[in-house]
Design a protein around this motif. Structure first.
Motif, PDB file in Angstrom:
ATOM      1  N   THR A 719       0.841  -1.217   0.000  1.00 60.69           N
ATOM      2  CA  THR A 719       0.000   0.000   0.000  1.00 60.69           C
ATOM      3  C   THR A 719       0.866   1.252   0.000  1.00 60.69           C
ATOM      4  O   THR A 719       0.631   2.188  -0.764  1.00 60.69           O
ATOM      5  N   GLU A 720       1.885   1.284   0.909  1.00 59.28           N
ATOM      6  CA  GLU A 720       2.787   2.450   0.968  1.00 59.28           C
ATOM      7  C   GLU A 720       3.515   2.622  -0.364  1.00 59.28           C
ATOM      8  O   GLU A 720       3.648   3.742  -0.871  1.00 59.28           O
ATOM      9  N   ALA A 721       3.975   1.509  -0.908  1.00 56.62           N
ATOM     10  CA  ALA A 721       4.767   1.578  -2.136  1.00 56.62           C
ATOM     11  C   ALA A 721       3.967   2.196  -3.280  1.00 56.62           C
ATOM     12  O   ALA A 721       4.480   3.018  -4.035  1.00 56.62           O
ATOM     13  N   THR A 722       2.679   1.807  -3.395  1.00 51.22           N
ATOM     14  CA  THR A 722       1.892   2.343  -4.518  1.00 51.22           C
ATOM     15  C   THR A 722       1.314   3.718  -4.193  1.00 51.22           C
ATOM     16  O   THR A 722       1.485   4.656  -4.947  1.00 51.22           O
ATOM     17  N   SER A 723       0.654   3.840  -3.023  1.00 55.11           N
ATOM     18  CA  SER A 723      -0.099   5.079  -2.778  1.00 55.11           C
ATOM     19  C   SER A 723       0.782   6.250  -2.357  1.00 55.11           C
ATOM     20  O   SER A 723       0.456   7.399  -2.622  1.00 55.11           O
ATOM     21  N   ILE A 724       1.922   5.973  -1.684  1.00 49.77           N
ATOM     22  CA  ILE A 724       2.788   7.099  -1.281  1.00 49.77           C
ATOM     23  C   ILE A 724       4.028   7.175  -2.172  1.00 49.77           C
ATOM     24  O   ILE A 724       4.270   8.173  -2.838  1.00 49.77           O
ATOM     25  N   VAL A 725       4.811   6.082  -2.207  1.00 49.11           N
ATOM     26  CA  VAL A 725       6.133   6.156  -2.840  1.00 49.11           C
ATOM     27  C   VAL A 725       6.028   6.392  -4.350  1.00 49.11           C
ATOM     28  O   VAL A 725       6.460   7.425  -4.861  1.00 49.11           O
ATOM     29  N   ALA A 726       5.423   5.429  -5.051  1.00 54.67           N
ATOM     30  CA  ALA A 726       5.379   5.551  -6.512  1.00 54.67           C
ATOM     31  C   ALA A 726       4.571   6.776  -6.938  1.00 54.67           C
ATOM     32  O   ALA A 726       4.954   7.500  -7.865  1.00 54.67           O
ATOM     33  N   ALA A 727       3.470   7.030  -6.212  1.00 49.63           N
ATOM     34  CA  ALA A 727       2.628   8.181  -6.573  1.00 49.63           C
ATOM     35  C   ALA A 727       3.427   9.485  -6.464  1.00 49.63           C
ATOM     36  O   ALA A 727       3.326  10.366  -7.332  1.00 49.63           O
ATOM     37  N   THR A 728       4.244   9.622  -5.387  1.00 47.20           N
ATOM     38  CA  THR A 728       5.040  10.849  -5.211  1.00 47.20           C
ATOM     39  C   THR A 728       6.132  10.944  -6.275  1.00 47.20           C
ATOM     40  O   THR A 728       6.380  12.001  -6.843  1.00 47.20           O
ATOM     41  N   VAL A 729       6.788   9.788  -6.529  1.00 49.26           N
ATOM     42  CA  VAL A 729       7.882   9.785  -7.518  1.00 49.26           C
ATOM     43  C   VAL A 729       7.357  10.201  -8.898  1.00 49.26           C
ATOM     44  O   VAL A 729       8.022  10.919  -9.642  1.00 49.26           O
ATOM     45  N   MET A 730       6.143   9.749  -9.232  1.00 53.73           N
ATOM     46  CA  MET A 730       5.590  10.047 -10.563  1.00 53.73           C
ATOM     47  C   MET A 730       4.913  11.413 -10.629  1.00 53.73           C
ATOM     48  O   MET A 730       4.428  11.811 -11.693  1.00 53.73           O
ATOM     49  N   SER A 731       4.842  12.119  -9.508  1.00 54.06           N
ATOM     50  CA  SER A 731       4.098  13.389  -9.509  1.00 54.06           C
ATOM     51  C   SER A 731       4.848  14.458 -10.309  1.00 54.06           C
ATOM     52  O   SER A 731       6.066  14.398 -10.496  1.00 54.06           O
ATOM     53  N   HIS A 732       4.075  15.434 -10.745  1.00 51.86           N
ATOM     54  CA  HIS A 732       4.606  16.532 -11.562  1.00 51.86           C
ATOM     55  C   HIS A 732       5.718  17.264 -10.793  1.00 51.86           C
ATOM     56  O   HIS A 732       6.761  17.609 -11.358  1.00 51.86           O
ATOM     57  N   ASN A 733       5.484  17.458  -9.488  1.00 51.76           N
ATOM     58  CA  ASN A 733       6.467  18.183  -8.655  1.00 51.76           C
ATOM     59  C   ASN A 733       7.837  17.532  -8.683  1.00 51.76           C
ATOM     60  O   ASN A 733       8.862  18.203  -8.799  1.00 51.76           O
ATOM     61  N   THR A 734       7.848  16.195  -8.534  1.00 53.92           N
ATOM     62  CA  THR A 734       9.135  15.477  -8.495  1.00 53.92           C
ATOM     63  C   THR A 734       9.873  15.644  -9.816  1.00 53.92           C
ATOM     64  O   THR A 734      11.077  15.908  -9.846  1.00 53.92           O
ATOM     65  N   ILE A 735       9.131  15.526 -10.913  1.00 57.49           N
ATOM     66  CA  ILE A 735       9.766  15.626 -12.236  1.00 57.49           C
ATOM     67  C   ILE A 735      10.354  17.024 -12.428  1.00 57.49           C
ATOM     68  O   ILE A 735      11.471  17.188 -12.922  1.00 57.49           O
ATOM     69  N   LEU A 736       9.621  18.042 -11.968  1.00 57.13           N
ATOM     70  CA  LEU A 736      10.133  19.419 -12.047  1.00 57.13           C
ATOM     71  C   LEU A 736      11.362  19.598 -11.170  1.00 57.13           C
ATOM     72  O   LEU A 736      12.368  20.172 -11.579  1.00 57.13           O
ATOM     73  N   ARG A 737      11.252  19.078  -9.918  1.00 57.21           N
ATOM     74  CA  ARG A 737      12.333  19.247  -8.926  1.00 57.21           C
ATOM     75  C   ARG A 737      13.641  18.670  -9.463  1.00 57.21           C
ATOM     76  O   ARG A 737      14.714  19.203  -9.259  1.00 57.21           O
ATOM     77  N   LEU A 738      13.535  17.515 -10.171  1.00 54.12           N
ATOM     78  CA  LEU A 738      14.746  16.845 -10.642  1.00 54.12           C
ATOM     79  C   LEU A 738      15.156  17.291 -12.050  1.00 54.12           C
ATOM     80  O   LEU A 738      16.215  16.889 -12.535  1.00 54.12           O
ATOM     81  N   SER A 739      14.322  18.112 -12.688  1.00 54.33           N
ATOM     82  CA  SER A 739      14.498  18.521 -14.096  1.00 54.33           C
ATOM     83  C   SER A 739      15.070  17.383 -14.956  1.00 54.33           C
ATOM     84  O   SER A 739      16.208  17.429 -15.428  1.00 54.33           O
ATOM     85  N   LEU A 740      14.251  16.325 -15.104  1.00 59.47           N
ATOM     86  CA  LEU A 740      14.706  15.099 -15.784  1.00 59.47           C
ATOM     87  C   LEU A 740      14.538  15.213 -17.302  1.00 59.47           C
ATOM     88  O   LEU A 740      13.595  15.852 -17.780  1.00 59.47           O
ATOM     89  N   ASP A 741      15.431  14.558 -18.037  1.00 52.76           N
ATOM     90  CA  ASP A 741      15.242  14.467 -19.491  1.00 52.76           C
ATOM     91  C   ASP A 741      14.325  13.268 -19.782  1.00 52.76           C
ATOM     92  O   ASP A 741      13.986  12.505 -18.884  1.00 52.76           O
TER      93      ASP A 741
END
Length: 987
Positions: A719-741
């Motif tokens: 539950t934690e892995a899907t609802s908190i961890v993966a969801a946060t990693v895939m969020s728009h904020n994370t992608i912006l924060r890391l400025s990923l290609d």
């Protein structure tokens, strides 16, 4: 003169007029022996007017007219003058004096009166006789009243502070060698013993309150000081002993260690290293707060060696005697004093307190030379046993009596004696404000005066050395909350004093030397290689040492702090080594699991030490590694490791500059350890910890995120892995924060999808929906997730979970899949006749609406399921009504043709639903009538009206309904009133 009188004028203020007071003071041999003042102020100290008159006499002696004693003046008068004098005196004060004058006149004229038996007459203005007691005036009644008042306030309104200032007054009196010191202490003690709370606490079995406990300790310590007065008379001492015994025997007298007995050896015993503490110490005598003072009465100052030590700085052994072992001198010829350490320190405190500072210093130096010699000898013994002890990995402790937290505060006493000799008194140092924001003391090096060759030592470096020796002593944790708490408090007090010292090169050298000795010190040092399992931890002390050493010798600082990180009492296995030496006291009870009341505090101190090291090691990968290993090995509490991880993260990511990657990695590693520790145990902060870890990994970078996604099963629940961890990693904020290609984004997304599918397999109930959401953008993954849901639907999922996913599918544009899942959900549901407010009703209505919109076939498929699962008439009639309002198949599924006609209730599939609804109404009616009360009759009639509407949808519905009503009248004819209402409405 022996009698001083005068008038003192107090100038007017804004609120008070000018006042004049008459003051009289008697004095004798430089002491004020009694005072009276017209102001009537009651206090244990003199009022301002008495002080003003005394100061006037001291500063302006020539302004005060000196007269003969009044008896001398009267002697010079003749008969007429005397008569005149007496009459004028009586006239001036006739209201106060006349009754006394009459009485005296009668007595003088009576030949056998007492007054005529005595030769001469008293003279208050003449001095006392040489044999009379002469001591400072002390208003005893006032002392009693004030102590009683402060005690009754129970430590509130600053009363504790007031009592402490009374104790300070006693110390000041002792220092001035004012015999009232002991008298005032007796008065205070009497009031303390009469405190009504004592018997209350004793009955309830609760301990004395913390504030009160500290006051009792000070009281006990003061009595030790009083009885150790080097110049007190024997009869004084025996009088105190009687009093102390009397108090000590009272039931309510507080005990020394704040709980039951104590295992500490007697104050007059010699060094604790002797192995003579036989097993009977388990049957411990009752030790009260006065026990040490009672034992102190046995001590005397007559020893000639002791006398020589305290009376001369130049007492040394003759040089020819310095070869062999000596109990009196060390190899440099300096005197030693081999007495039980706390007892010897109590002597120092007594000398200091009774105004003998030079003597106190000399004895202190002798004690320190003795401690040094012991330290050396213990080191030599250890070198011989080292191999064996290291193999055993444990030690039998030798110091049962710790010096830190000891009732006599031996280390604090030596430290104060030495630093007082080095203190630079600043100008106007008296002007300290009441707020207590006094500046820290300033010290200078004062060379040690000694008879042997110049040692180059100062009293200040000795002060530092003895504090380090005492704090570093390995000692067993005492029993009982109070004694354990006192250890922590005393340690903090000594460290606060140490922090006042400016570490110059001389002190740094002392610090380094002592730290090296402590590290090598074997079982006598708390920082030695092997320690006893119940040894008092060294974290607080080591934190001070680390910070003090760091600028001067970083390697030593780290070595010491890392050594101190251990907390053996929490290690699972008790060392087996204890039983091999039965003469050591601790092994008398080898199986006792200790009750460490202050464990929480000690663990937080361990955490503080680790945090201090982490902060200092920022940027140094090698040092950070060793600190990290020490944390992982020694700290057993997940919440403390989490705190350290957060600390490291804060220090690694300052707001105003770039992150420090070395420390960030440590924070992440600690965070991962916390995740593993709390994965299978319940922890109320778990969600916060998981969120924090993702934040930390995000700061570290994309590789860290990939890593936690790939090894999720050892860190998170599905539950934690899907609802908190993966969801946060895939969020728009994370992608912006890391400025990923794009490739990096794809890699993260792919890891998240793999995680989602693994979690859905492991825990479909809680993870299926999250998995579908995470896999939306990848067709194959999405299909796989859907298949997992379908497979799990028949066994492991509830109708609520299935309905939720079905709705999600409809929302995503998969109506047929939504229908399939809704059908599966229906098979898990069962709604009884009376569950007309069940939360699943909305889902059932939605599922039927979805089927209806898809077309006749889907509706035909779901109706049998509805009929089987739903037995609630009102819900069924609601579904029936909705299905007849519009034509089916309006969703417009591509490739399907719909007739656009409304459906008939006579034909399948609605015919089956209609029959089920009618029979549900019939069954519900009978169920309701079995236990109906008159107040529900109206409601019941409305229910029958609704039933009629449904009956009428059938072709022969009106006949069926009429038969149904007749049937009711027949069966329930006993319910006359209700049947009357039925007839009225339905005929």
């Amino acid at each position: 003169g022996f009698h001083l009188s005068g008038t003192v004028t107090e100038p007017a203020t804004a609120t008070e007029p000018e006042m004049t007071y008459k003051v009289a003071i008697s004095f004798d041999r430089c002491k004020i022996t009694s005072v009276t003042c017209g102001c009537g102020n009651k206090d244990i100290f003199y009022c301002a007017h008495v002080v003003a008159l005394s100061l006037y006499r001291i500063r302006k002696p020539d302004q005060v007219k000196l007269r003969l004693p009044i008896s001398e003046t009267l002697f010079q008068m003749n008969r007429d003058q005397l008569q005149k004098f007496v009459q004028y005196l009586i006239t001036a004060h006739h209201t106060e004096v006349l009754p006394t004058a009459q009485k005296l006149a009668d007595e003088i004229l009576s030949s056998n009166s007492e007054i005529n038996q005595v030769h001469g007459a008293p003279d208050p203005t003449a001095g006392a006789s040489i044999d009379d007691e002469n001591c400072w005036h002390l208003d005893e009644e006032q002392v009693r009243e004030q102590v009683k008042l402060f005690l009754s306030q129970g430590g509130y309104y600053g009363s504790g502070k007031q009592l402490n200032s009374m104790f300070a007054k006693v110390r000041e009196m002792l220092r001035m060698r004012d015999s009232n010191g002991a008298r005032m202490l007796t008065l205070i003690t009497e009031q303390f013993m009469a405190d009504p709370r004592l018997s209350l606490w004793r009955q309830q079995g609760t301990g004395i309150t913390e504030k009160c406990r500290q006051l009792w300790d000070e009281l006990g310590a003061l009595w030790v000081c009083v009885v150790l007065n080097p110049h007190c008379k024997l009869e004084e001492k025996s009088c105190w002993l009687r009093q102390l015994r009397k108090w000590g025997e009272m039931d309510v007298c507080p005990l020394e260690d704040g709980n039951y007995g104590n295992e500490l050896p007697n104050i007059t015993n010699a060094l604790t290293q002797s192995s003579g503490h036989s097993q009977d110490s388990l049957a411990r005598p009752r030790r009260t707060v006065f026990t040490r003072a009672i034992e102190g009465c046995d001590l005397h100052w007559q020893d000639s060696h002791l006398q020589r030590i305290i009376s001369s700085d130049f007492y040394v052994s003759p040089s020819y005697q310095r070869e062999g072992e000596s109990l009196l001198f060390n190899s440099q010829g300096q005197p030693l004093w081999l007495e039980h350490v706390p007892t010897a320190c109590a002597r120092v405190d007594a000398l200091r307190s009774h105004g003998y500072p030079r003597e106190a210093l000399r004895l202190t130096v002798a004690i320190i030379n003795t401690l040094r010699l012991q330290q050396q000898r213990q080191l030599e013994i250890y070198k011989h046993q080292k191999k064996e002890l290291l193999q055993r990995g444990a030690t039998t402790i030798t110091n049962l009596e710790g010096w830190v937290g000891h009732p006599l505060n031996p280390i604090g006493c030596l430290f104060l004696t030495l630093t007082e000799a080095c203190r630079i008194e600043e100008e106007n140092c008296l002007e300290i404000s009441d707020a207590g924001d006094s500046k820290p003391p300033v010290y200078q090096h004062v060379p040690v005066v000694t008879g042997s060759q110049d040692s180059g030592e100062s009293y200040l470096s000795l002060a530092l050395e003895v504090a380090l020796m005492g704090m570093g002593q390995q000692r067993v944790m005492p029993e009982g909350l109070y004694a354990q708490d006192k250890v922590c408090r005393n340690e903090e007090q000594i460290i606060a004093r140490l922090q006042d010292l400016e570490l110059d090169p001389v002190l740094v050298q002392t610090l380094r030397k002592q730290c090296i000795l402590l590290l090598e010190g074997g079982p006598f040092s708390g920082l030695g290689e092997v320690i006893h399992r119940e040894s008092v931890p060294m974290h607080t002390f080591a934190k001070y040492l680390f910070s003090a050493l760091l600028p001067h010798d970083a390697d030593l600082a780290y070595k010491l702090a890392l050594r101190a990180m251990r907390l053996p009492v929490l290690e699972t296995t008790a060392p087996s080594g204890d039983v091999t030496h039965p003469h050591h006291l601790v092994s008398v009870v080898p199986s006792r699991y200790p009750r460490w009341f202050t464990l929480g505090h000690l663990e937080s101190q361990q955490c503080e030490l680790a945090s201090t090291m982490l902060t200092a090691a920022k940027g140094d990968m090698l040092r950070l590694r060793t600190v990290l290993e020490a944390i992982q090995k020694n700290i057993h509490s997940s919440s403390l490791i989490f705190k350290l991880a957060q600390d490291a993260f804060k220090i690694a990511t300052p707001a105003d500059s770039n992150s420090d990657t070395t420390l960030l990695n440590v924070a992440l590693e600690l965070g991962l350890q916390v995740m593993r520790m709390t994965l299978s145990t319940l922890n109320w902060r778990r969600r916060e910890m998981v969120r924090w870890l993702v934040t930390c990994a995000t700061e570290v970078g994309v590789r860290a995120l990939v890593s936690i996604l790939q090894s999720w099963y050892s860190l998170f629940t599905p539950t934690e892995a899907t609802s908190i961890v993966a969801a946060t990693v895939m969020s728009h904020n994370t992608i912006l924060r890391l400025s990923l290609d794009y490739p990096q984004r794809e890699e993260l997304a792919s890891c998240a999808r793999t995680l989602a599918l693994q979690c859905a397999m492991k825990d479909p109930q809680n993870c299926a929906l999250s998995a579908l959401t995470l896999c939306e953008k990848d067709h194959i993954a999405f299909e796989t997730a859907y298949q997992i849901v379908i497979d799990a639907a028949s066994t492991g999922m509830t109708y609520t979970q299935l309905f939720t996913i079905a709705r999600y599918m409809e929302h995503r544009g998969y109506p047929l899949r939504a229908f399939k899942l809704a059908s599966l959900a229906m098979t898990h549901l069962n709604l009884a006749y009376n569950q007309d407010t069940h939360p699943a009703i909305n889902d059932v209505l939605w599922a039927c609406a979805l089927s209806h919109s898809l077309g006749k076939n889907e509706l035909a498929a779901i109706i049998p399921l509805v009929v089987k699962s739903v037995h609630c008439a009102t819900v069924l009639s609601d579904i029936l009504r909705r299905c007849t309002m519009t034509a089916p198949g309006l969703a417009g599924i591509p490739g399907r043709r719909n007739s656009g006609k409304l459906m008939s209730t006579d034909k399948a599939p609605l015919r089956q639903l209609l029959d089920a609804t009618i029979s549900a109404y019939i069954n519900t009616t009978h169920s309701r009538l079995t236990h109906i009360s008159p107040r529900h009759y109206g409601e019941f009639i409305e229910f029958l009206s609704k039933a009629r509407e449904t009956f009428l949808l059938a072709q022969d519905g009106h006949i069926q309904f009429a038969q149904f009503i007749d049937n009711l009248k027949q069966i329930y004819k006993g319910k006359k009133k209700l049947m009357l209402l039925v007839r009225e409405r339905f005929g």
